[in-house]
Design a protein around this motif. Structure first.
Motif, PDB file in Angstrom:
ATOM      1  N   TYR A 102      69.213 118.003  -7.971  1.00  0.00           N
ATOM      2  CA  TYR A 102      68.694 116.634  -8.010  1.00  0.00           C
ATOM      3  C   TYR A 102      69.016 116.098  -9.397  1.00  0.00           C
ATOM      4  CZ  TYR A 102      65.185 112.996  -8.903  1.00  0.00           C
ATOM      5  OH  TYR A 102      64.555 111.834  -9.274  1.00  0.00           O
ATOM      6  N   GLU A 103      69.595 114.910  -9.460  1.00  0.00           N
ATOM      7  CA  GLU A 103      69.984 114.304 -10.735  1.00  0.00           C
ATOM      8  C   GLU A 103      69.329 112.932 -10.870  1.00  0.00           C
ATOM      9  OE1 GLU A 103      74.327 113.819 -12.245  1.00  0.00           O
ATOM     10  OE2 GLU A 103      73.704 111.833 -11.527  1.00  0.00           O
ATOM     11  N   GLN A 104      68.747 112.684 -12.027  1.00  0.00           N
ATOM     12  CA  GLN A 104      68.114 111.385 -12.298  1.00  0.00           C
ATOM     13  C   GLN A 104      68.536 110.894 -13.672  1.00  0.00           C
ATOM     14  OE1 GLN A 104      63.805 111.408 -12.176  1.00  0.00           O
ATOM     15  NE2 GLN A 104      63.666 109.587 -13.462  1.00  0.00           N
ATOM     16  N   GLN A 111      69.580 107.909  -9.013  1.00  0.00           N
ATOM     17  CA  GLN A 111      69.443 109.292  -8.565  1.00  0.00           C
ATOM     18  C   GLN A 111      70.525 109.655  -7.559  1.00  0.00           C
ATOM     19  OE1 GLN A 111      65.471 109.549  -6.921  1.00  0.00           O
ATOM     20  NE2 GLN A 111      64.635 108.307  -8.586  1.00  0.00           N
ATOM     21  N   GLY A 113      71.848 113.586  -5.355  1.00  0.00           N
ATOM     22  CA  GLY A 113      71.502 114.991  -5.167  1.00  0.00           C
ATOM     23  C   GLY A 113      71.944 115.492  -3.808  1.00  0.00           C
ATOM     24  N   ASP A 115      69.920 118.318  -2.708  1.00  0.00           N
ATOM     25  CA  ASP A 115      68.846 119.289  -2.523  1.00  0.00           C
ATOM     26  C   ASP A 115      68.106 119.124  -1.203  1.00  0.00           C
ATOM     27  OD1 ASP A 115      68.050 116.854  -3.699  1.00  0.00           O
ATOM     28  OD2 ASP A 115      66.125 117.697  -4.302  1.00  0.00           O
ATOM     29  N   THR A 116      68.282 117.996  -0.533  1.00  0.00           N
ATOM     30  CA  THR A 116      67.641 117.800   0.774  1.00  0.00           C
ATOM     31  C   THR A 116      68.619 117.983   1.923  1.00  0.00           C
ATOM     32  OG1 THR A 116      68.049 115.417   0.680  1.00  0.00           O
ATOM     33  CG2 THR A 116      65.936 116.204  -0.196  1.00  0.00           C
ATOM     34  N   TYR A 200      67.784 117.036 -14.545  1.00  0.00           N
ATOM     35  CA  TYR A 200      68.272 117.796 -13.390  1.00  0.00           C
ATOM     36  C   TYR A 200      67.241 118.827 -12.928  1.00  0.00           C
ATOM     37  CZ  TYR A 200      72.997 116.124 -14.465  1.00  0.00           C
ATOM     38  OH  TYR A 200      74.103 115.329 -14.695  1.00  0.00           O
TER      39      TYR A 200
END
Length: 210
Positions: A102-104, A111, A113, A115-116, A200
């Protein structure tokens, strides 16, 4: 005519002045980055520890205290959530890691990502030579499709000396998980271009078990 010339000259001077006034120097952008990181740390109730404390704790951070270690050599802040099962990357080894992230952006909150999306991870090809790690992304992941480069930001390589990258064998095994605050100097092309820091959350494991 003379009055018109003076008026036009004055307007041109004002335009130049306003343009110069709106221009941000690299130093000013770095100041904004430092302020943004400091605010993020404060708002997230992060406790920053030194590398000496980190090493004394067995190269671990206390997540109950929300500790992040500040890495002096590159300015990255790192929290190790899970050190990971298996073994670290060995000297001389080439391996491919599955990376979910996940990147913000800390500056504008944008954002991305994967990850989901469990079936669409990124793949990081890593080589270790002594204490030096080099890495590249393959071309089918989110990082490549977003930034059009296989280059791995240096900041994302920072955790590799401190984690294991095996695959779970039992219900109690965890894959390596880290959280990072990455300054623009250690980030991707967008980060370095705009002088933006990024946050991250990353998990890493091997594609095959050893």
């Amino acid at each position: 005519m003379k009055r018109l010339f003076i008026a036009l000259t004055t307007l041109c001077c004002l335009a130049v002045f306003v343009g110069c006034d709106n221009y941000e120097t690299y130093g000013e952008k770095k100041d904004k980055e430092r302020d943004a990181i400091s605010k993020f740390i404060s708002d997230s109730s992060i406790v920053v520890i030194s590398e000496e404390t980190f090493h004394a704790q067995g190269d671990m951070t206390d997540t109950a205290k929300n500790e992040f270690v500040y890495l002096n050599n590159n300015g990255v802040y790192m929290q190790i959530v899970h050190k990971g099962c298996g073994s670290p990357i060995r000297d001389g080894e080439n391996t491919t890691l599955i990376m979910r992230f996940y990147e913000q952006c800390i500056m504008d909150n944008s954002q991305i990502g994967n990850d989901t999306s469990p079936y669409q991870p990124d793949y990081m090809v890593v080589k270790r030579t002594g204490n030096t790690f080099t890495a590249s992304f393959t071309t089918e992941g989110t990082m490549y499709s977003t930034y059009s480069t296989t280059s791995v930001p240096t900041g994302l390589i920072s955790p590799l000396p401190y984690i294991n990258v095996g695959r779970p064998r039992t219900a109690t095994d965890h894959i390596a998980k880290v959280r990072l605050i990455v300054p623009h100097t250690q980030g991707h092309t967008v980060a370095s271009s705009y002088v933006y820091p990024y946050y991250y959350e990353i998990t890493l494991q091997r594609t095959i078990d050893l």
